[in-house]
Design an enzyme around this catalytic site. Structure first.
Site, short mmCIF file in Angstrom:
data_model
loop_
_atom_site.label_atom_id
_atom_site.label_comp_id
_atom_site.label_asym_id
_atom_site.label_seq_id
_atom_site.Cartn_x
_atom_site.Cartn_y
_atom_site.Cartn_z
N ARG A 140 -10.59 -11.58 1.03
CA ARG A 140 -11.17 -12.44 0.55
C ARG A 140 -10.62 -14.13 0.53
O ARG A 140 -11.08 -14.99 0.59
CB ARG A 140 -11.56 -12.18 -0.96
N LYS A 198 0.80 -1.36 0.09
CA LYS A 198 -0.01 0.18 -0.20
C LYS A 198 1.00 1.25 0.04
O LYS A 198 2.00 1.33 0.61
CB LYS A 198 -0.88 -0.13 1.26
N ASP A 229 -8.48 -2.94 9.64
CA ASP A 229 -8.86 -4.02 8.87
C ASP A 229 -9.37 -5.09 9.39
O ASP A 229 -9.74 -6.25 8.91
CB ASP A 229 -7.49 -4.58 8.04
#
Length: 463
Positions: free
Chosen positions: A314, A240, A251
Protein backbone atom coordinates in the site's frame (compact mmCIF):
# COMPACT_ATOMS: atom_id res chain seq x y z
CA UNK A 1 1.21 -27.53 -28.59
CA UNK A 2 -0.62 -26.29 -31.69
CA UNK A 3 -4.34 -25.51 -31.63
CA UNK A 4 -6.27 -25.35 -34.91
CA UNK A 5 -9.90 -24.67 -35.80
CA UNK A 6 -10.91 -26.99 -38.64
CA UNK A 7 -14.03 -28.55 -40.17
CA UNK A 8 -13.01 -32.20 -39.95
CA UNK A 9 -10.02 -34.25 -38.84
CA UNK A 10 -9.03 -37.78 -37.90
CA UNK A 11 -7.06 -37.37 -34.69
CA UNK A 12 -5.46 -40.04 -32.50
CA UNK A 13 -8.21 -39.58 -29.92
CA UNK A 14 -11.48 -37.67 -29.68
CA UNK A 15 -12.53 -36.03 -26.41
CA UNK A 16 -16.24 -36.27 -25.59
CA UNK A 17 -18.03 -34.51 -22.71
CA UNK A 18 -20.85 -36.57 -21.19
CA UNK A 19 -23.37 -35.62 -18.52
CA UNK A 20 -24.67 -38.23 -16.11
CA UNK A 21 -28.19 -37.81 -17.54
CA UNK A 22 -26.86 -38.52 -21.06
CA UNK A 23 -24.79 -41.57 -20.23
CA UNK A 24 -27.43 -44.23 -20.91
CA UNK A 25 -28.12 -42.76 -24.33
CA UNK A 26 -24.44 -42.79 -25.34
CA UNK A 27 -23.61 -45.27 -28.10
CA UNK A 28 -20.68 -46.60 -26.04
CA UNK A 29 -22.75 -46.92 -22.86
CA UNK A 30 -22.17 -50.64 -22.35
CA UNK A 31 -18.40 -50.31 -22.64
CA UNK A 32 -18.36 -47.23 -20.41
CA UNK A 33 -20.50 -49.00 -17.82
CA UNK A 34 -18.13 -51.97 -17.76
CA UNK A 35 -15.26 -49.54 -17.22
CA UNK A 36 -17.09 -48.09 -14.21
CA UNK A 37 -17.52 -44.65 -15.76
CA UNK A 38 -20.33 -42.67 -14.10
CA UNK A 39 -19.98 -39.34 -15.97
CA UNK A 40 -19.46 -37.34 -12.77
CA UNK A 41 -17.64 -34.01 -12.98
CA UNK A 42 -13.94 -34.41 -13.92
CA UNK A 43 -14.05 -38.21 -14.17
CA UNK A 44 -12.25 -39.67 -17.17
CA UNK A 45 -12.42 -42.91 -19.10
CA UNK A 46 -10.14 -43.85 -22.01
CA UNK A 47 -11.67 -46.14 -24.60
CA UNK A 48 -8.41 -46.75 -26.40
CA UNK A 49 -9.76 -49.18 -29.00
CA UNK A 50 -12.48 -46.69 -29.93
CA UNK A 51 -10.07 -43.71 -29.82
CA UNK A 52 -12.30 -41.88 -27.35
CA UNK A 53 -11.60 -40.06 -24.08
CA UNK A 54 -14.88 -39.72 -22.18
CA UNK A 55 -15.03 -36.78 -19.74
CA UNK A 56 -17.74 -36.46 -17.13
CA UNK A 57 -19.36 -33.05 -16.68
CA UNK A 58 -21.91 -31.89 -14.13
CA UNK A 59 -23.68 -29.75 -16.73
CA UNK A 60 -22.95 -28.02 -20.03
CA UNK A 61 -21.91 -24.69 -18.51
CA UNK A 62 -18.54 -23.18 -19.47
CA UNK A 63 -17.27 -23.62 -15.89
CA UNK A 64 -17.91 -27.37 -15.93
CA UNK A 65 -16.46 -27.81 -19.42
CA UNK A 66 -13.35 -25.71 -18.67
CA UNK A 67 -12.59 -27.66 -15.51
CA UNK A 68 -13.21 -31.04 -17.14
CA UNK A 69 -11.17 -30.06 -20.20
CA UNK A 70 -8.25 -29.08 -17.96
CA UNK A 71 -8.38 -32.52 -16.39
CA UNK A 72 -8.52 -34.15 -19.83
CA UNK A 73 -5.54 -32.25 -21.23
CA UNK A 74 -3.36 -33.29 -18.29
CA UNK A 75 -4.27 -36.93 -18.94
CA UNK A 76 -3.64 -36.57 -22.68
CA UNK A 77 -0.22 -35.01 -22.08
CA UNK A 78 0.83 -38.02 -20.01
CA UNK A 79 -0.31 -40.44 -22.74
CA UNK A 80 1.41 -41.42 -25.99
CA UNK A 81 -1.20 -39.75 -28.21
CA UNK A 82 0.15 -37.12 -30.59
CA UNK A 83 -3.16 -35.43 -31.42
CA UNK A 84 -6.62 -34.96 -29.93
CA UNK A 85 -9.83 -33.34 -31.15
CA UNK A 86 -12.81 -31.60 -29.54
CA UNK A 87 -16.16 -30.72 -31.11
CA UNK A 88 -16.79 -27.02 -30.48
CA UNK A 89 -19.63 -24.52 -30.83
CA UNK A 90 -20.25 -20.88 -29.91
CA UNK A 91 -21.19 -21.81 -26.33
CA UNK A 92 -18.19 -23.96 -25.42
CA UNK A 93 -15.25 -22.86 -27.59
CA UNK A 94 -13.82 -20.34 -25.10
CA UNK A 95 -14.06 -22.81 -22.20
CA UNK A 96 -12.36 -25.57 -24.21
CA UNK A 97 -9.54 -23.28 -25.37
CA UNK A 98 -8.94 -22.10 -21.80
CA UNK A 99 -9.08 -25.67 -20.53
CA UNK A 100 -6.48 -26.74 -23.10
CA UNK A 101 -4.09 -23.78 -22.82
CA UNK A 102 -4.42 -22.92 -19.13
CA UNK A 103 -4.98 -26.47 -17.89
CA UNK A 104 -2.06 -27.70 -20.00
CA UNK A 105 0.27 -24.90 -18.91
CA UNK A 106 3.71 -25.84 -17.57
CA UNK A 107 6.55 -23.71 -16.24
CA UNK A 108 9.77 -25.65 -16.74
CA UNK A 109 12.39 -22.88 -16.88
CA UNK A 110 14.18 -24.18 -13.79
CA UNK A 111 14.02 -27.93 -14.50
CA UNK A 112 17.22 -29.44 -15.86
CA UNK A 113 15.36 -32.24 -17.64
CA UNK A 114 11.70 -31.30 -18.16
CA UNK A 115 9.44 -34.11 -19.30
CA UNK A 116 8.35 -33.74 -22.90
CA UNK A 117 4.81 -34.56 -23.91
CA UNK A 118 4.13 -36.41 -27.15
CA UNK A 119 0.89 -34.47 -27.58
CA UNK A 120 1.57 -31.91 -30.32
CA UNK A 121 -1.75 -31.00 -31.95
CA UNK A 122 -5.19 -30.08 -30.66
CA UNK A 123 -7.95 -29.82 -33.25
CA UNK A 124 -11.20 -27.96 -32.59
CA UNK A 125 -13.77 -29.20 -35.07
CA UNK A 126 -16.93 -27.41 -36.21
CA UNK A 127 -19.09 -27.25 -39.31
CA UNK A 128 -18.92 -23.48 -39.85
CA UNK A 129 -15.42 -22.18 -39.17
CA UNK A 130 -16.16 -18.58 -40.21
CA UNK A 131 -18.78 -18.17 -37.47
CA UNK A 132 -16.32 -19.18 -34.73
CA UNK A 133 -13.09 -17.72 -36.11
CA UNK A 134 -13.27 -14.47 -34.14
CA UNK A 135 -14.15 -16.24 -30.89
CA UNK A 136 -11.32 -18.69 -31.50
CA UNK A 137 -8.74 -15.95 -32.07
CA UNK A 138 -9.86 -13.84 -29.10
CA UNK A 139 -9.90 -16.82 -26.72
CA UNK A 140 -6.36 -17.77 -27.80
CA UNK A 141 -5.10 -14.20 -27.21
CA UNK A 142 -6.61 -13.96 -23.72
CA UNK A 143 -5.43 -17.43 -22.67
CA UNK A 144 -1.91 -16.76 -23.92
CA UNK A 145 -1.83 -13.38 -22.13
CA UNK A 146 -2.83 -15.22 -18.95
CA UNK A 147 0.05 -17.67 -19.46
CA UNK A 148 2.38 -14.73 -20.11
CA UNK A 149 1.35 -13.34 -16.72
CA UNK A 150 1.89 -16.73 -15.09
CA UNK A 151 5.40 -16.93 -16.52
CA UNK A 152 6.38 -13.60 -14.95
CA UNK A 153 4.84 -14.50 -11.58
CA UNK A 154 6.67 -17.84 -11.55
CA UNK A 155 10.08 -16.30 -12.33
CA UNK A 156 12.35 -16.27 -9.29
CA UNK A 157 13.24 -13.03 -7.46
CA UNK A 158 16.89 -13.48 -8.40
CA UNK A 159 15.95 -13.37 -12.09
CA UNK A 160 13.03 -10.92 -11.91
CA UNK A 161 13.89 -7.85 -9.86
CA UNK A 162 12.81 -4.21 -10.45
CA UNK A 163 15.39 -3.47 -13.20
CA UNK A 164 14.72 -6.74 -15.07
CA UNK A 165 10.96 -6.15 -14.64
CA UNK A 166 11.49 -2.83 -16.43
CA UNK A 167 13.47 -4.60 -19.17
CA UNK A 168 10.58 -7.06 -19.60
CA UNK A 169 8.16 -4.14 -20.00
CA UNK A 170 10.43 -2.58 -22.63
CA UNK A 171 10.46 -5.86 -24.55
CA UNK A 172 6.65 -6.10 -24.44
CA UNK A 173 6.39 -2.49 -25.61
CA UNK A 174 8.63 -3.20 -28.59
CA UNK A 175 6.78 -6.39 -29.57
CA UNK A 176 3.28 -4.88 -29.20
CA UNK A 177 3.97 -1.31 -30.38
CA UNK A 178 3.33 0.25 -26.97
CA UNK A 179 4.75 3.45 -25.54
CA UNK A 180 7.08 2.84 -22.60
CA UNK A 181 8.39 5.17 -19.88
CA UNK A 182 10.61 3.91 -17.05
CA UNK A 183 11.36 6.03 -13.99
CA UNK A 184 14.48 5.15 -12.00
CA UNK A 185 15.27 6.25 -8.47
CA UNK A 186 16.57 9.66 -9.58
CA UNK A 187 13.29 10.37 -11.39
CA UNK A 188 11.22 8.92 -8.54
CA UNK A 189 12.94 11.30 -6.13
CA UNK A 190 12.14 14.23 -8.43
CA UNK A 191 8.51 13.06 -8.40
CA UNK A 192 8.65 13.04 -4.56
CA UNK A 193 7.65 9.36 -4.42
CA UNK A 194 9.36 8.95 -1.05
CA UNK A 195 6.94 6.31 0.23
CA UNK A 196 7.70 3.96 -2.67
CA UNK A 197 11.43 4.70 -2.40
CA UNK A 198 11.45 3.93 1.33
CA UNK A 199 10.10 0.41 0.74
CA UNK A 200 12.90 -0.41 -1.72
CA UNK A 201 15.66 1.38 0.17
CA UNK A 202 17.36 -1.73 1.63
CA UNK A 203 17.40 -3.64 -1.68
CA UNK A 204 20.49 -3.89 -3.85
CA UNK A 205 18.15 -3.35 -6.83
CA UNK A 206 16.93 0.13 -7.76
CA UNK A 207 13.18 0.64 -7.62
CA UNK A 208 11.43 1.35 -10.93
CA UNK A 209 8.11 2.82 -12.01
CA UNK A 210 6.89 1.31 -15.29
CA UNK A 211 4.36 3.11 -17.50
CA UNK A 212 3.14 1.35 -20.66
CA UNK A 213 0.58 2.92 -22.99
CA UNK A 214 -1.62 1.40 -25.69
CA UNK A 215 -3.11 4.15 -27.89
CA UNK A 216 -5.50 3.17 -30.68
CA UNK A 217 -7.01 5.76 -33.00
CA UNK A 218 -10.19 7.41 -31.66
CA UNK A 219 -10.44 5.45 -28.36
CA UNK A 220 -13.89 5.17 -26.78
CA UNK A 221 -12.52 5.20 -23.23
CA UNK A 222 -9.27 5.80 -21.34
CA UNK A 223 -8.39 3.33 -18.60
CA UNK A 224 -5.54 3.28 -16.07
CA UNK A 225 -4.40 -0.07 -14.65
CA UNK A 226 -2.11 0.06 -11.62
CA UNK A 227 -0.20 -2.99 -10.37
CA UNK A 228 1.73 -3.74 -7.20
CA UNK A 229 5.09 -5.07 -8.38
CA UNK A 230 6.86 -6.31 -5.24
CA UNK A 231 9.38 -8.60 -6.92
CA UNK A 232 10.10 -10.04 -3.48
CA UNK A 233 8.71 -9.28 -0.04
CA UNK A 234 10.69 -10.37 3.01
CA UNK A 235 8.39 -8.31 5.21
CA UNK A 236 11.20 -5.84 5.84
CA UNK A 237 12.16 -5.33 9.49
CA UNK A 238 8.71 -6.68 10.42
CA UNK A 239 10.18 -9.92 9.09
CA UNK A 240 7.86 -12.65 7.83
CA UNK A 241 8.08 -16.15 9.37
CA UNK A 242 10.19 -18.50 7.23
CA UNK A 243 7.17 -20.46 5.96
CA UNK A 244 5.41 -17.26 4.90
CA UNK A 245 8.42 -16.08 2.89
CA UNK A 246 8.19 -19.05 0.53
CA UNK A 247 6.12 -18.08 -2.57
CA UNK A 248 6.74 -14.35 -2.00
CA UNK A 249 7.89 -14.11 -5.61
CA UNK A 250 4.12 -13.92 -6.22
CA UNK A 251 3.90 -10.51 -4.54
CA UNK A 252 4.49 -8.98 -7.98
CA UNK A 253 1.35 -10.64 -9.40
CA UNK A 254 -0.61 -7.37 -9.60
CA UNK A 255 2.12 -5.79 -11.72
CA UNK A 256 2.39 -8.93 -13.84
CA UNK A 257 -1.38 -8.93 -14.35
CA UNK A 258 -1.52 -5.37 -15.71
CA UNK A 259 1.22 -6.27 -18.22
CA UNK A 260 -0.87 -9.28 -19.27
CA UNK A 261 -3.96 -7.08 -19.56
CA UNK A 262 -2.36 -4.46 -21.81
CA UNK A 263 -0.81 -7.27 -23.88
CA UNK A 264 -4.24 -8.84 -24.45
CA UNK A 265 -5.93 -5.49 -25.18
CA UNK A 266 -3.31 -4.48 -27.77
CA UNK A 267 -3.51 -7.86 -29.53
CA UNK A 268 -7.32 -7.79 -29.48
CA UNK A 269 -7.00 -4.32 -31.05
CA UNK A 270 -9.60 -2.87 -28.68
CA UNK A 271 -10.53 0.77 -29.28
CA UNK A 272 -9.70 1.71 -25.69
CA UNK A 273 -6.65 3.68 -24.58
CA UNK A 274 -4.91 1.82 -21.77
CA UNK A 275 -2.21 2.97 -19.37
CA UNK A 276 -0.48 0.30 -17.28
CA UNK A 277 1.51 1.49 -14.26
CA UNK A 278 3.68 -0.86 -12.17
CA UNK A 279 5.52 0.04 -8.99
CA UNK A 280 8.45 -2.40 -9.15
CA UNK A 281 10.17 -2.63 -5.75
CA UNK A 282 11.94 -5.20 -3.57
CA UNK A 283 11.24 -5.10 0.20
CA UNK A 284 14.37 -6.30 1.99
CA UNK A 285 16.20 -5.90 5.31
CA UNK A 286 19.49 -4.17 6.08
CA UNK A 287 21.01 -1.17 7.79
CA UNK A 288 19.22 1.13 5.36
CA UNK A 289 15.78 -0.47 5.72
CA UNK A 290 12.79 1.69 6.54
CA UNK A 291 11.50 1.07 10.05
CA UNK A 292 8.35 0.81 12.14
CA UNK A 293 7.88 4.28 13.72
CA UNK A 294 9.11 6.04 10.57
CA UNK A 295 6.83 8.73 9.14
CA UNK A 296 6.85 8.83 5.34
CA UNK A 297 5.83 11.79 3.19
CA UNK A 298 3.94 10.44 0.17
CA UNK A 299 3.81 12.01 -3.30
CA UNK A 300 0.40 13.50 -2.47
CA UNK A 301 1.85 15.28 0.56
CA UNK A 302 -0.03 13.12 3.06
CA UNK A 303 2.09 11.63 5.84
CA UNK A 304 2.00 7.96 6.84
CA UNK A 305 3.08 6.45 10.16
CA UNK A 306 4.74 3.09 9.54
CA UNK A 307 3.60 0.59 12.15
CA UNK A 308 4.42 -2.53 10.12
CA UNK A 309 6.96 -2.74 7.29
CA UNK A 310 5.18 -5.84 5.94
CA UNK A 311 2.24 -3.62 4.96
CA UNK A 312 4.48 -2.31 2.18
CA UNK A 313 2.36 -2.80 -0.94
CA UNK A 314 0.00 0.00 0.00
CA UNK A 315 3.00 2.31 0.57
CA UNK A 316 4.11 1.67 -3.00
CA UNK A 317 0.62 1.90 -4.47
CA UNK A 318 -0.29 5.19 -2.77
CA UNK A 319 2.52 6.96 -4.66
CA UNK A 320 1.83 5.15 -7.96
CA UNK A 321 -1.90 5.91 -7.72
CA UNK A 322 -1.17 9.59 -7.15
CA UNK A 323 1.26 9.65 -10.08
CA UNK A 324 -1.22 7.87 -12.38
CA UNK A 325 -4.03 10.30 -11.54
CA UNK A 326 -1.85 13.30 -12.35
CA UNK A 327 -0.46 11.90 -15.60
CA UNK A 328 -3.68 10.44 -17.06
CA UNK A 329 -7.26 11.73 -17.01
CA UNK A 330 -8.85 8.26 -17.10
CA UNK A 331 -12.50 7.26 -17.36
CA UNK A 332 -11.77 4.31 -15.06
CA UNK A 333 -8.89 3.44 -12.76
CA UNK A 334 -8.28 -0.05 -11.37
CA UNK A 335 -5.49 -1.31 -9.14
CA UNK A 336 -4.44 -4.93 -8.69
CA UNK A 337 -2.42 -6.15 -5.72
CA UNK A 338 -1.61 -9.21 -3.65
CA UNK A 339 -2.33 -6.92 -0.75
CA UNK A 340 -3.64 -8.87 2.26
CA UNK A 341 -3.84 -12.37 3.66
CA UNK A 342 -7.07 -11.13 5.24
CA UNK A 343 -8.72 -11.24 1.82
CA UNK A 344 -8.15 -15.00 1.74
CA UNK A 345 -9.71 -15.30 5.20
CA UNK A 346 -12.75 -13.35 4.02
CA UNK A 347 -13.30 -14.90 0.57
CA UNK A 348 -11.18 -18.04 0.39
CA UNK A 349 -8.25 -18.83 -1.87
CA UNK A 350 -10.05 -18.76 -5.21
CA UNK A 351 -11.80 -15.38 -5.15
CA UNK A 352 -10.55 -11.86 -5.89
CA UNK A 353 -11.75 -9.20 -3.47
CA UNK A 354 -13.30 -6.08 -5.04
CA UNK A 355 -13.55 -2.76 -3.20
CA UNK A 356 -14.62 0.74 -4.15
CA UNK A 357 -17.46 3.26 -4.05
CA UNK A 358 -19.28 2.52 -7.32
CA UNK A 359 -21.85 -0.25 -7.01
CA UNK A 360 -22.42 -0.10 -10.77
CA UNK A 361 -18.74 -0.75 -11.52
CA UNK A 362 -18.69 -3.63 -9.04
CA UNK A 363 -21.79 -5.10 -10.71
CA UNK A 364 -20.15 -4.75 -14.14
CA UNK A 365 -17.12 -6.68 -12.94
CA UNK A 366 -19.27 -9.33 -11.34
CA UNK A 367 -20.85 -9.95 -14.77
CA UNK A 368 -17.47 -9.86 -16.52
CA UNK A 369 -16.02 -12.34 -14.04
CA UNK A 370 -18.95 -14.72 -14.43
CA UNK A 371 -18.49 -14.67 -18.22
CA UNK A 372 -14.73 -15.16 -17.98
CA UNK A 373 -14.69 -18.03 -15.48
CA UNK A 374 -12.95 -16.08 -12.71
CA UNK A 375 -14.41 -15.46 -9.27
CA UNK A 376 -14.83 -12.06 -7.59
CA UNK A 377 -16.45 -11.01 -4.33
CA UNK A 378 -17.30 -7.52 -3.09
CA UNK A 379 -16.06 -6.33 0.31
CA UNK A 380 -17.89 -3.25 1.65
CA UNK A 381 -16.23 -0.05 2.81
CA UNK A 382 -17.59 1.50 6.00
CA UNK A 383 -16.77 4.58 8.08
CA UNK A 384 -16.16 2.63 11.29
CA UNK A 385 -13.28 0.64 9.82
CA UNK A 386 -11.84 3.83 8.37
CA UNK A 387 -11.36 5.18 11.90
CA UNK A 388 -8.96 2.31 12.68
CA UNK A 389 -6.33 3.87 10.39
CA UNK A 390 -5.97 7.00 12.50
CA UNK A 391 -2.45 7.96 13.59
CA UNK A 392 -1.48 9.99 16.62
CA UNK A 393 1.51 11.58 14.90
CA UNK A 394 0.81 11.48 11.14
CA UNK A 395 -2.13 11.86 8.77
CA UNK A 396 -2.72 8.12 8.60
CA UNK A 397 -1.27 4.81 9.79
CA UNK A 398 -0.26 2.11 7.30
CA UNK A 399 -2.08 -0.60 9.30
CA UNK A 400 -5.30 -0.82 11.28
CA UNK A 401 -5.24 -0.56 15.06
CA UNK A 402 -7.35 -3.76 15.28
CA UNK A 403 -6.79 -7.13 13.55
CA UNK A 404 -10.21 -7.30 11.90
CA UNK A 405 -11.35 -6.43 8.39
CA UNK A 406 -7.75 -6.26 7.20
CA UNK A 407 -8.55 -6.46 3.48
CA UNK A 408 -11.07 -3.62 3.77
CA UNK A 409 -8.83 -1.36 5.88
CA UNK A 410 -6.06 -1.86 3.28
CA UNK A 411 -8.51 -0.77 0.59
CA UNK A 412 -9.57 2.19 2.73
CA UNK A 413 -5.92 3.18 3.11
CA UNK A 414 -5.63 3.38 -0.70
CA UNK A 415 -8.91 5.31 -0.84
CA UNK A 416 -7.17 8.15 1.03
CA UNK A 417 -5.03 8.68 -2.07
CA UNK A 418 -7.86 8.68 -4.62
CA UNK A 419 -8.86 12.21 -5.61
CA UNK A 420 -12.48 13.11 -4.90
CA UNK A 421 -13.35 13.42 -8.60
CA UNK A 422 -12.06 9.88 -9.20
CA UNK A 423 -13.80 8.06 -6.33
CA UNK A 424 -16.60 6.66 -8.52
CA UNK A 425 -14.13 5.71 -11.31
CA UNK A 426 -11.84 3.57 -9.13
CA UNK A 427 -11.89 -0.03 -7.93
CA UNK A 428 -9.31 -1.93 -5.89
CA UNK A 429 -8.78 -5.66 -6.59
CA UNK A 430 -7.08 -7.74 -3.89
CA UNK A 431 -5.71 -10.85 -5.65
CA UNK A 432 -3.74 -12.20 -2.67
CA UNK A 433 -5.65 -15.49 -2.71
CA UNK A 434 -6.42 -15.89 -6.40
CA UNK A 435 -3.01 -15.02 -7.91
CA UNK A 436 -1.04 -18.09 -6.84
CA UNK A 437 -1.80 -21.67 -5.90
CA UNK A 438 0.18 -24.67 -4.70
CA UNK A 439 -2.83 -26.94 -5.24
CA UNK A 440 -4.24 -27.19 -8.80
CA UNK A 441 -7.89 -26.17 -9.18
CA UNK A 442 -10.12 -25.58 -12.20
CA UNK A 443 -7.78 -24.58 -15.07
CA UNK A 444 -5.06 -23.43 -12.69
CA UNK A 445 -1.93 -25.51 -12.19
CA UNK A 446 0.82 -25.10 -9.59
CA UNK A 447 2.15 -21.53 -9.37
CA UNK A 448 0.85 -18.26 -10.77
CA UNK A 449 -2.73 -18.27 -12.06
CA UNK A 450 -2.76 -15.03 -14.07
CA UNK A 451 -5.66 -13.79 -11.93
CA UNK A 452 -7.44 -10.75 -13.32
CA UNK A 453 -6.37 -10.99 -16.95
CA UNK A 454 -9.46 -12.89 -18.12
CA UNK A 455 -12.09 -10.85 -16.27
CA UNK A 456 -10.44 -7.53 -17.17
CA UNK A 457 -10.27 -8.58 -20.83
CA UNK A 458 -13.98 -9.43 -20.67
CA UNK A 459 -14.78 -6.08 -19.03
CA UNK A 460 -12.84 -4.22 -21.74
CA UNK A 461 -14.61 -6.14 -24.48
CA UNK A 462 -17.97 -5.34 -22.85
CA UNK A 463 -17.16 -1.63 -23.09
Amino acid sequence: MNIDLISEIKSDVKVEFIQESELKEHKRYKILKKAGFEAKQETLCFLHEKKILACGIEDATPDSIRSSCSNAIKSLKSSNYKSASFDVNAENIQAIIEGVILGGYEFNDYKSKPEKSKLKNIYLTCKNISKLQKQFEEAIIIAEATCYTRDIVNTTPEDLNPPSFADLAKKLAKENSLECVILGEKELRKEKMESMLAVGRASRHDSKLIHLTYKPKNPKKVISLIGKGLTYDSGGLSLKPAASMVTMKMDKAGGCAVLGMIKAASELKLDIEIHAFVGAVENMIGGDAYKPDDVLVTRSGKTVEVRNTDAEGRLVLCDVLDYAQEKVNADYMFDFATLTGACMVALGQYTTGVMGHSNKLKDDFDKAANSSGELVGSLPFNKHLKKLLKSGIADISNVSSKPFGGAITAGLFLDNFIKEENKEKWLHFDIAGSAYTETPWDCNVYGGTGAGVRFMSQFLRNI
